[in-house]
Design a protein around this motif. Structure first.
Motif, PDB file in Angstrom:
ATOM      1  N   GLU A 103      17.877   8.125 -25.443  1.00  0.00           N
ATOM      2  CA  GLU A 103      18.701   8.539 -24.309  1.00  0.00           C
ATOM      3  C   GLU A 103      18.661  10.048 -24.099  1.00  0.00           C
ATOM      4  N   LEU A 104      18.211  10.793 -25.100  1.00  0.00           N
ATOM      5  CA  LEU A 104      18.089  12.246 -24.955  1.00  0.00           C
ATOM      6  C   LEU A 104      16.682  12.649 -24.529  1.00  0.00           C
TER       7      LEU A 104
ATOM      8  N   ALA B 298      18.557  10.965 -19.039  1.00  0.00           N
ATOM      9  CA  ALA B 298      19.308  10.232 -18.036  1.00  0.00           C
ATOM     10  C   ALA B 298      20.369  11.089 -17.362  1.00  0.00           C
ATOM     11  N   ILE B 299      21.046  11.948 -18.110  1.00  0.00           N
ATOM     12  CA  ILE B 299      22.135  12.701 -17.496  1.00  0.00           C
ATOM     13  C   ILE B 299      21.956  14.191 -17.754  1.00  0.00           C
ATOM     14  N   GLU B 300      22.496  14.973 -16.843  1.00  0.00           N
ATOM     15  CA  GLU B 300      22.527  16.422 -17.011  1.00  0.00           C
ATOM     16  C   GLU B 300      23.666  16.761 -17.969  1.00  0.00           C
ATOM     17  N   LEU B 301      23.386  17.603 -18.933  1.00  0.00           N
ATOM     18  CA  LEU B 301      24.403  17.952 -19.913  1.00  0.00           C
ATOM     19  C   LEU B 301      24.952  19.339 -19.638  1.00  0.00           C
TER      20      LEU B 301
ATOM     21  N   ARG C  95      25.866  20.364 -24.741  1.00  0.00           N
ATOM     22  CA  ARG C  95      24.695  20.723 -25.546  1.00  0.00           C
ATOM     23  C   ARG C  95      25.095  21.344 -26.877  1.00  0.00           C
ATOM     24  N   ARG C  96      26.117  22.198 -26.812  1.00  0.00           N
ATOM     25  CA  ARG C  96      26.586  22.829 -28.055  1.00  0.00           C
ATOM     26  C   ARG C  96      27.136  21.783 -29.015  1.00  0.00           C
TER      27      ARG C  96
ATOM     28  N   GLY D   6      34.053  15.716 -23.087  1.00  0.00           N
ATOM     29  CA  GLY D   6      32.598  15.809 -23.236  1.00  0.00           C
ATOM     30  C   GLY D   6      32.071  14.717 -24.161  1.00  0.00           C
ATOM     31  N   LEU D   7      32.729  14.535 -25.286  1.00  0.00           N
ATOM     32  CA  LEU D   7      32.272  13.513 -26.242  1.00  0.00           C
ATOM     33  C   LEU D   7      32.415  12.111 -25.656  1.00  0.00           C
ATOM     34  N   THR D   8      33.505  11.892 -24.940  1.00  0.00           N
ATOM     35  CA  THR D   8      33.716  10.581 -24.318  1.00  0.00           C
ATOM     36  C   THR D   8      32.617  10.295 -23.300  1.00  0.00           C
ATOM     37  N   ARG D   9      32.275  11.321 -22.500  1.00  0.00           N
ATOM     38  CA  ARG D   9      31.231  11.137 -21.493  1.00  0.00           C
ATOM     39  C   ARG D   9      29.877  10.862 -22.173  1.00  0.00           C
TER      40      ARG D   9
END
Lengths: 182, 156
Positions: free
Chosen positions: A72-73, B5-8, B13-14, B47-50
């Motif tokens: 997924e990353l 899949a998703i923009e972070l 990222r940290r 953030g972690l939940t997402r």
């Protein structure tokens, strides 16, 4: 089976087993997760923190934190590379290979002759197949493995991936979360 | 190049870079993480939940050393290609199987079996053999050379 390892004493204790069952699928993402686990298994928050610290300090828990899913990353490719290493050299080579950042697992496993001759297993992740192959080439060059018989088993389909559940039967932990590559 | 899949966000990222290990053993672990990153506790939790909902992370929690809690083995089957889907479904159907992959080899189906003890493992392998008519290779870990510090992500 590795007969050299025995379960940690905490795991013979019902509270310890309850703790493992409660956290193996992950901590709840709330302000006080250890308190929630404590309520679930009927001990104090302080006890939960103390027991987890003990398992971390003694290496039963390798790490506590975010568990990423490579695919997924964007790490779409993974290969299991298996090596046929002389038994006397497997530990030294295993430690060297296990230290490369793109090697995500490194285990000695038994040969099963005649069907299976390979005794050292490494998992290698990369963004694509070329990336993985370059990593393998780098390992071969850095560790002088040209003469070591090996095979590259790219994964082509993932049928199932989730965290390990150890058949420890306590009320379910918070979620049946997916796990990392094993 | 792989697909992501998703923009972070920078904070996400940290979180992935820094907190694959060493989650604080403090009553408010995410507040301590937030302090270190210079954001709010709620930002960390959101953030972690997402990340978890998006499947980027499977969990926030422990990675156990193999064979210290329960036991596991890596098993492989050489499945005729026309039976692969059927056999893979059978194998995945076992609760004790937590990873199941097709790989390019005569042994083309690789899976990890986890159980409470050695007897439980043997029962699962025997049952899979009986159900599929195929004899699994049983390749338990003998020694672990991998010091798991988390995965070093390369942001591009």
């Amino acid at each position: 089976m590795d007969m050299n390892v025995t379960p940690h004493p905490l795991l013979n204790d019902p509270r310890g087993r309850a703790l493992v069952a409660a956290i193996q699928g992950g901590l709840p993402l709330i302000a006080r997760p250890y308190a929630a686990v404590a309520r679930q298994i009927g001990v104090s928050e302080r006890d939960v923190i103390r027991m987890i610290r003990e398992l971390v300090d003694q290496g039963v828990i390798k790490r506590l934190g975010v568990v990423v899913r490579h695919h997924e990353l964007g790490y779409d490719a993974n290969a299991m590379v298996v090596w046929d290493v002389p038994d006397g050299q497997v530990a030294e080579l295993g430690r060297r290979l296990g230290a490369f950042p793109f090697v995500t697992l490194c285990y000695r496993r038994p040969r099963r002759l005649p069907q299976w001759r390979y005794n050292l297993f490494t998992m290698i992740h990369g963004r694509d197949r070329g990336d993985v192959q370059r990593h393998i080439d780098a390992l071969v060059a850095a560790c002088g493995l040209d003469q070591v018989m090996h095979q590259v088993l790219f994964s082509t389909r993932r049928f199932k991936q989730r965290g390990a559940h150890y058949g420890i039967d306590v009320s379910a932990g918070p979620g049946d979360a997916d796990g990392r590559e094993a | 190049m792989g697909t992501q899949a998703i923009e972070l966000s920078a904070t996400e990222r940290r979180l992935l870079d820094v907190y694959q290990r060493g989650l604080p053993l403090d009553p408010r672990p995410f507040a301590r993480v937030a302090d270190a990153l210079g954001v709010s506790e709620q930002t960390v939790l959101d953030g972690l939940t997402r990340l978890q909902q998006a499947g980027v992370i499977s969990r926030v929690g422990p990675v156990f050393r193999p064979n210290r809690v329960g036991v596991s083995t890596l098993a492989a089957l050489a499945v005729p290609s026309e039976r692969l889907d059927e056999v893979a479904r059978t194998v995945s159907g076992y609760a004790e199987v937590n990873h199941n992959y097709e790989r390019e080899h005569d042994y083309n189906l690789w899976f990890v079996v986890t159980a409470r003890d050695a007897r439980g493992l043997a029962q699962v392998l025997a049952s899979i053999a009986a159900e599929t008519g195929l004899e699994p290779l049983d390749l338990p870990m003998l020694e672990d050379y991998f010091i798991d510090l988390g995965f070093e992500l390369q942001w591009t």
